[in-house]
Scaffold this motif. Structure first.
Motif, PDB file in Angstrom:
ATOM      1  N   MET A  95      41.616  41.971  41.399  1.00 39.05           N
ATOM      2  CA  MET A  95      41.361  42.907  40.312  1.00 39.05           C
ATOM      3  C   MET A  95      42.665  43.327  39.634  1.00 39.05           C
ATOM      4  O   MET A  95      42.742  43.364  38.396  1.00 39.05           O
ATOM      5  N   ARG A  96      43.701  43.617  40.426  1.00 39.88           N
ATOM      6  CA  ARG A  96      44.987  44.000  39.844  1.00 39.88           C
ATOM      7  C   ARG A  96      45.566  42.864  39.006  1.00 39.88           C
ATOM      8  O   ARG A  96      46.096  43.099  37.916  1.00 39.88           O
ATOM      9  N   ASN A  97      45.463  41.647  39.517  1.00 43.08           N
ATOM     10  CA  ASN A  97      45.954  40.501  38.741  1.00 43.08           C
ATOM     11  C   ASN A  97      45.194  40.359  37.433  1.00 43.08           C
ATOM     12  O   ASN A  97      45.782  40.077  36.387  1.00 43.08           O
ATOM     13  N   ASP A  98      43.877  40.555  37.484  1.00 42.96           N
ATOM     14  CA  ASP A  98      43.058  40.458  36.275  1.00 42.96           C
ATOM     15  C   ASP A  98      43.453  41.538  35.264  1.00 42.96           C
ATOM     16  O   ASP A  98      43.536  41.276  34.057  1.00 42.96           O
ATOM     17  N   ILE A  99      43.679  42.767  35.772  1.00 44.25           N
ATOM     18  CA  ILE A  99      44.051  43.864  34.871  1.00 44.25           C
ATOM     19  C   ILE A  99      45.391  43.572  34.210  1.00 44.25           C
ATOM     20  O   ILE A  99      45.547  43.707  32.995  1.00 44.25           O
ATOM     21  N   PHE A 100      46.369  43.158  35.030  1.00 40.66           N
ATOM     22  CA  PHE A 100      47.707  42.906  34.485  1.00 40.66           C
ATOM     23  C   PHE A 100      47.668  41.754  33.482  1.00 40.66           C
ATOM     24  O   PHE A 100      48.284  41.823  32.417  1.00 40.66           O
ATOM     25  N   ARG A 101      46.932  40.702  33.828  1.00 38.18           N
ATOM     26  CA  ARG A 101      46.795  39.558  32.921  1.00 38.18           C
ATOM     27  C   ARG A 101      46.105  39.993  31.622  1.00 38.18           C
ATOM     28  O   ARG A 101      46.503  39.587  30.534  1.00 38.18           O
ATOM     29  N   HIS A 102      45.094  40.841  31.768  1.00 38.76           N
ATOM     30  CA  HIS A 102      44.342  41.312  30.600  1.00 38.76           C
ATOM     31  C   HIS A 102      45.209  42.194  29.708  1.00 38.76           C
ATOM     32  O   HIS A 102      45.163  42.076  28.474  1.00 38.76           O
ATOM     33  N   ALA A 121      48.463  54.018  35.647  1.00 40.60           N
ATOM     34  CA  ALA A 121      47.497  54.666  36.545  1.00 40.60           C
ATOM     35  C   ALA A 121      46.303  53.760  36.806  1.00 40.60           C
ATOM     36  O   ALA A 121      45.784  53.703  37.927  1.00 40.60           O
ATOM     37  N   ARG A 122      45.845  53.032  35.781  1.00 37.89           N
ATOM     38  CA  ARG A 122      44.719  52.111  35.964  1.00 37.89           C
ATOM     39  C   ARG A 122      45.078  51.019  36.968  1.00 37.89           C
ATOM     40  O   ARG A 122      44.276  50.673  37.839  1.00 37.89           O
ATOM     41  N   VAL A 316      38.821  51.492  35.286  1.00 41.13           N
ATOM     42  CA  VAL A 316      39.387  50.145  35.331  1.00 41.13           C
ATOM     43  C   VAL A 316      38.598  49.201  34.442  1.00 41.13           C
ATOM     44  O   VAL A 316      39.166  48.421  33.669  1.00 41.13           O
ATOM     45  N   PHE A 317      37.266  49.281  34.512  1.00 43.68           N
ATOM     46  CA  PHE A 317      36.444  48.370  33.718  1.00 43.68           C
ATOM     47  C   PHE A 317      36.478  48.727  32.237  1.00 43.68           C
ATOM     48  O   PHE A 317      36.277  47.863  31.376  1.00 43.68           O
ATOM     49  N   GLU A 318      36.724  49.995  31.919  1.00 53.27           N
ATOM     50  CA  GLU A 318      36.941  50.355  30.513  1.00 53.27           C
ATOM     51  C   GLU A 318      38.154  49.616  29.960  1.00 53.27           C
ATOM     52  O   GLU A 318      38.145  49.121  28.829  1.00 53.27           O
ATOM     53  N   LEU A 319      39.221  49.547  30.780  1.00 55.18           N
ATOM     54  CA  LEU A 319      40.417  48.816  30.364  1.00 55.18           C
ATOM     55  C   LEU A 319      40.129  47.314  30.275  1.00 55.18           C
ATOM     56  O   LEU A 319      40.531  46.644  29.321  1.00 55.18           O
ATOM     57  N   LEU A 320      39.425  46.791  31.278  1.00 52.74           N
ATOM     58  CA  LEU A 320      39.124  45.361  31.277  1.00 52.74           C
ATOM     59  C   LEU A 320      38.182  44.969  30.138  1.00 52.74           C
ATOM     60  O   LEU A 320      38.178  43.812  29.698  1.00 52.74           O
TER      61      LEU A 320
END
Length: 580
Positions: A95-102, A121-122, A316-320
């Motif tokens: 999940m962290r990798n996906d967020i950072f990549r996104h 924070a996310r 987190v999903f709001e950001l994604l």
């Protein structure tokens, strides 16, 4: 509960690990609940009936079996804990990798009004809450649910009335959990928001600490942070009050009622020999009732962490879910460096135009200078050129091809940029020049640094080009950081070079060094220069004077000086201090 369904999709990637952990968990619960049965057999079959002559051999055999079961329980408990926590860590890692990549694919527009601390924070705090849910809360919920379910079935087989009484409390606890979620949801949302706000403020304060201290604003900043912290604590207290008012107090009342029923059943049994409960049976009931409530304590005690994690998942999903830059497939091959702006108009907010009717023709290898007062539109042209934004009107052509038909990655691979405020990363001098691009050799990085006159940096550092630099290059002068930024741009060998006020923050000696280097490296490269110091752009092939988002003058330095308009006035004022 959509966020939980999406978390499940992440978990399904490691479904076999989770399944293995759950199977071990079932075995662990089973072996744990066998203990009281063995104690019942010892009490009823060997101690109670033995009288004065108790046979110790079968008792020791049962105790050996009890010990063996406890060893198995410990082994299964260990491995299910390791496997489930490992699974949870892998889920959150993905999940962290996906967020950072996104985040890296989000358009620049997304960050215009979003403090960096909230993004941090996310990626860190919120995913850490989700990790706690996967590693601690969910395994504990599953163990507790299995334990409660198994105990309910066992007690039903032993005594129907006690089983019915316990069965009544399960829906009551579920109802309480629903009510808890309803009332705690807003508190948790507010708590997470204030946590993000504090992260953003801390990040901003650290970056702006020199300004805060120079202007003696420490007390005001502390007061602002205190207000956010007070709000965070306020919501935390509300959650604590909610838990204290309902949690263990509720279960203690239930348990007291169950034991009152048990006393009645036990007393009634002794008054009626046909229904009398054995000592072993009574022991099993008391033991299981105690075990029945312990998991419920655990569930209620962890509900707050579960709710925090659920709210964190929403954030987190709001950001994604934020829309990424469109993934254009067009590639820019064999680009010569010819660029055209045709009737380009642009607005950041869709209402107020910041650029209007911009027409620029840049031949391969030409240098174009953008000059004008602050807010005239210079940086907006560069933003469109780098395709951080797309024009609202008109079109921008690279070798006659609309940049909307070219992927951003392919487009930007042909460009390098030097900003007014150069950014230095934690890492070696070599890393800061080539940004870990293995296509750029160490020799190329050295050559780029030498070209801009930065060889003295390597000479004075102990490890030369391999010397470690601190974050933001705090131990370097502004001019030295700018030289590294120039070397970085040159090392990537771009077709288009963008200098955004690149020479505005360096001393005269360094400026002469860079000006000489720029004459060399801009040869055969299309170069855009944003400048306030007009003396640095006299060599440009085209100088565009902007005012209020429009090009009001255009030509080389000699032509614009002869026109004696705004450019000439600005130049004379900067050079001599007196307007023409």
């Amino acid at each position: 509960m959509e966020e939980l369904k999406r978390l499940l999709q992440y978990a399904l990637v490691y479904k076999w690990l989770f399944i293995t952990g759950i199977v071990l968990m079932i075995l662990m619960v089973g072996f744990e609940l066998l203990g009281p049965f063995i104690a019942m057999l010892i009490l009823d079959n060997h101690i109670k009936v033995g009288g004065n002559s108790i046979e110790l051999t079968p008792i020791f055999q049962l105790l050996g079996l009890f010990f063996f079961i406890k060893v198995l329980h410990a082994i299964f408990s260990y491995y299910q804990t390791v496997i489930l926590q490992k699974s949870g860590a892998l889920v959150v890692q993905n999940m962290r990798n996906d967020i950072f990549r996104h985040v890296q694919k989000l358009p620049i527009r997304y960050f215009d009004d979003l403090p960096a601390g909230k993004v941090v924070a996310r990626i860190t705090n919120d995913t850490e809450s989700i990790l706690q849910m996967f590693s601690i809360v969910l395994p504990m919920f599953m163990v507790s649910a299995l334990t409660v379910g198994a105990i309910t079935v066992i007690i039903f087989t032993i005594n129907l009335w006690t089983g019915l009484m316990m069965l009544i409390f399960i829906p009551l606890v579920i109802l309480w959990m629903i009510l808890y979620r309803k009332y705690s949801n807003d508190y948790n949302h507010n708590k997470r928001e204030r946590n993000s706000d504090m992260n953003a403020m801390i990040n901003e304060s650290i970056n702006g600490m020199p300004i805060i201290q120079i202007f003696n604003r420490e007390a005001q900043i502390e007061e602002e942070f205190g207000a956010l912290n007070d709000n965070y604590v306020k919501n935390s207290k509300r959650l604590i009050n909610l838990e204290s008012a309902t949690g263990e107090n509720l279960l203690e009342s239930f348990r007291s009622l169950i034991f009152a029923v048990m006393v009645y059943i036990f007393a009634s049994g002794f008054l009626n020999d046909t229904q009398a409960l054995s000592v072993g049976t009574m022991y099993v009931l008391v033991d299981y009732i105690t075990r029945f409530f312990n998991p419920l304590y655990n569930i209620i005690g962890q509900l707050n962490i579960f709710e925090e994690a659920r709210v964190a998942a929403v954030k987190v999903f709001e950001l994604l879910d934020a829309k990424e830059e469109p993934d254009d497939n067009g590639r820019l091959e064999n680009f010569s460096g010819s660029i055209q702006f045709k009737n380009v108009g642009f607005s950041y907010d869709g209402k107020e135009k910041v650029l209007e009717d911009i027409n620029i023709n840049v031949a391969t290898g030409e240098t174009v200078a953008l000059v004008g007062h602050t807010g005239s539109g210079k940086s907006s042209i560069i933003n469109l050129l780098m395709r951080f934004y797309d024009p609202a009107d008109g079109e921008i052509l690279f070798d006659g091809r609309n940049i909307k038909d070219i992927s951003r990655q392919s487009l930007r691979s042909k460009m390098s940029i030097v900003l007014q405020d150069p950014f230095i990363y934690s890492g070696s001098l070599l890393y800061n020049i080539r940004l870990n691009n293995k296509d750029i050799s160490e020799e190329d990085a050295r050559a780029a640094l030498v070209s801009v006159g930065g060889e003295h940096l390597m000479d004075r550092m102990d490890a030369g080009i391999h010397s470690e630099l601190t974050e933001r290059g705090s131990t370097l002068s502004l001019g030295e950081r700018q030289l590294i930024s120039f070397a970085r741009a040159l090392a990537f060998n771009p077709k288009v070079l963008v200098l955004d006020e690149a020479t505005s923050n360096i001393d005269s000696e360094t400026e002469q060094m860079i000006q000489h280097a720029m004459k060399v490296v801009s040869r055969d490269r299309t170069t855009f220069i944003i400048a306030h110091r007009l003396s640095t752009v006299q060599h440009a092939d085209q100088i565009l004077m902007l005012d209020d988002g429009r090009i009001v003058e255009q030509g080389n330095h000699e032509k614009l000086m002869q026109d004696k308009k705004n450019y000439a006035k600005m130049y004379e004022m900067q050079v001599t201090g007196t307007p023409v």
